[in-house]
Design a protein around this motif. Structure first.
Motif, short mmCIF file in Angstrom:
data_model
loop_
_atom_site.label_atom_id
_atom_site.label_comp_id
_atom_site.label_asym_id
_atom_site.label_seq_id
_atom_site.Cartn_x
_atom_site.Cartn_y
_atom_site.Cartn_z
N SER A 161 0.83 -1.20 0.00
CA SER A 161 0.00 0.00 0.00
C SER A 161 0.87 1.25 0.00
O SER A 161 1.90 1.28 0.68
N ALA A 217 -9.74 5.57 -0.98
CA ALA A 217 -10.44 6.84 -1.21
C ALA A 217 -10.99 6.89 -2.64
O ALA A 217 -10.85 7.89 -3.33
N GLY A 232 -15.70 2.67 0.97
CA GLY A 232 -16.12 2.39 2.34
C GLY A 232 -17.49 2.98 2.60
O GLY A 232 -17.80 4.06 2.13
N THR A 233 -18.34 2.25 3.31
CA THR A 233 -19.62 2.83 3.70
C THR A 233 -20.17 2.12 4.94
O THR A 233 -19.90 0.94 5.17
N SER A 234 -20.95 2.87 5.71
CA SER A 234 -21.64 2.28 6.86
C SER A 234 -23.14 2.24 6.57
O SER A 234 -23.93 1.98 7.46
N HIS A 249 -26.13 3.43 0.60
CA HIS A 249 -24.93 3.82 -0.14
C HIS A 249 -24.29 2.60 -0.80
O HIS A 249 -23.81 2.67 -1.93
N1 LIG Z 1 -4.25 1.63 2.34
C1 LIG Z 1 -4.49 2.77 2.95
O1 LIG Z 1 -3.57 3.51 3.29
C2 LIG Z 1 -5.89 3.19 3.23
C3 LIG Z 1 -6.15 4.46 3.75
C4 LIG Z 1 -7.48 4.84 3.99
C5 LIG Z 1 -8.51 3.95 3.70
N2 LIG Z 1 -8.22 2.71 3.22
C6 LIG Z 1 -9.31 1.76 2.89
O2 LIG Z 1 -9.95 2.24 1.74
C7 LIG Z 1 -11.33 1.84 1.74
C8 LIG Z 1 -12.14 3.04 1.34
O3 LIG Z 1 -12.27 3.99 2.40
P1 LIG Z 1 -11.88 5.51 2.36
O4 LIG Z 1 -11.93 6.07 3.72
O5 LIG Z 1 -10.59 5.59 1.68
O6 LIG Z 1 -12.88 6.31 1.53
P2 LIG Z 1 -14.00 6.28 0.40
O7 LIG Z 1 -14.45 4.88 0.16
O8 LIG Z 1 -13.52 7.05 -0.76
O9 LIG Z 1 -15.14 7.13 1.13
C9 LIG Z 1 -15.83 6.68 2.24
C10 LIG Z 1 -16.78 7.80 2.68
O10 LIG Z 1 -17.72 8.05 1.64
C11 LIG Z 1 -19.04 7.93 2.14
N3 LIG Z 1 -19.87 7.29 1.10
C12 LIG Z 1 -19.80 6.02 0.66
N4 LIG Z 1 -20.71 5.79 -0.32
C13 LIG Z 1 -21.37 6.98 -0.49
C14 LIG Z 1 -22.44 7.39 -1.33
N5 LIG Z 1 -22.99 6.57 -2.23
N6 LIG Z 1 -22.86 8.69 -1.24
C15 LIG Z 1 -22.30 9.55 -0.35
N7 LIG Z 1 -21.29 9.21 0.48
C16 LIG Z 1 -20.83 7.93 0.42
C17 LIG Z 1 -18.96 7.10 3.39
O11 LIG Z 1 -19.96 7.51 4.28
P3 LIG Z 1 -21.20 6.53 4.67
O12 LIG Z 1 -20.68 5.60 5.71
O13 LIG Z 1 -22.23 7.51 5.20
O14 LIG Z 1 -21.66 5.84 3.44
C18 LIG Z 1 -17.55 7.47 3.90
O15 LIG Z 1 -17.61 8.65 4.68
C19 LIG Z 1 -11.60 1.27 3.13
O16 LIG Z 1 -11.64 -0.13 3.01
C20 LIG Z 1 -10.38 1.70 3.95
O17 LIG Z 1 -10.04 0.76 4.92
C21 LIG Z 1 -6.94 2.33 2.96
#
Ligand SMILES: NC(=O)c1ccc[n+]([C@@H]2O[C@H](COP(=O)([O-])OP(=O)(O)OC[C@H]3O[C@@H](n4cnc5c(N)ncnc54)[C@H](OP(=O)(O)O)[C@@H]3O)[C@@H](O)[C@H]2O)c1
Length: 171
Positions: free
Chosen positions: A42, A90, A138-140, A144
């Motif tokens: 990563s 993201a 990611g979503t809770s 979504h």
């Molecule tokens: N390798 C790394 O360094 C690293 C770093 C960060 C994250 N990650 C991983 O990447 C994955 C993705 O997570 P992420 O935090 O990066 O961000 P993301 O998936 O880009 O965004 C997640 C955010 O978007 C919202 N969301 C999801 N679907 C939506 C929709 N249809 N409409 C509006 N809002 C929506 C979610 O809120 P709701 O809960 O309200 O849907 C949450 O706040 C996770 O598995 C995480 O563990 C990896």
């Protein structure tokens, strides 16, 4: 975890203070012992992937990447060439990186025109971008989750995607 074996072990970060022979060597030992099936990395550069591959086979890369943040395009191209999975984190701008939400206004009209949400537009863009792309939004929220899964149905022409990319660049 109640598992005999982890199918894909994604090393979260390469620690610059520890030689890769040591950190990835430990994963290779676990792999040889049958505890890990595949290893991924990563937030890495192409040079780091190549260095790691000398220690243990690497099958996937998880770097930050989305329609508004394309800094990892070099790593994505490398994954395509080497037939490795690319798992953009993201994928829709993320909780910690609200860049997509800031660009949202520019994409709002395009999303409306295609009868989808901006988030669906961003996910569909990723899916058409590369055959090795594996987005993990990611979503809770169940609503979504369903909305995000439906993004795969959006199919636009190459010209339409170019127009959308231009809107993002200009915003
Ligand atoms: N390798 C790394 O360094 C690293 C770093 C960060 C994250 N990650 C991983 O990447 C994955 C993705 O997570 P992420 O935090 O990066 O961000 P993301 O998936 O880009 O965004 C997640 C955010 O978007 C919202 N969301 C999801 N679907 C939506 C929709 N249809 N409409 C509006 N809002 C929506 C979610 O809120 P709701 O809960 O309200 O849907 C949450 O706040 C996770 O598995 C995480 O563990 C990896």
């Amino acid at each position: 975890m109640r598992l005999e074996r982890i199918d894909l072990y994604q090393l979260h970060r390469i620690d610059a203070k520890v030689p890769v022979e040591e950190s990835l060597g430990a994963l290779k030992t676990a792999q040889d012992a049958g505890k890990i099936r595949h290893v991924g990395l990563s937030e890495v550069t192409v040079a780091e992937i190549e260095q790691a591959k000398k220690v243990v086979p690497i099958v996937s890369i998880q770097n930050q990447y989305n329609i508004t943040d394309r800094d990892s395009e070099g790593a994505l191209n490398y994954c395509e060439k080497e037939k490795m999975g690319f798992i953009p984190w993201a994928p829709i701008g993320g909780g910690r990186n609200p860049s997509l939400r800031k660009t949202g206004n520019a994409l709002e009209a395009e999303a409306k025109r295609h009868n989808v949400s901006v988030v669906q537009l961003a996910l569909a863009w990723l899916l058409q971008k590369s055959p090795v792309m594996l987005p993990i939004p990611g979503t809770s929220s169940l609503a979504h989750l369903e909305e995000n899964m439906a993004a795969e149905k959006l199919q636009l022409s190459a010209d339409e995607w170019k127009k959308i990319e231009k809107l993002v660049r200009q915003s």
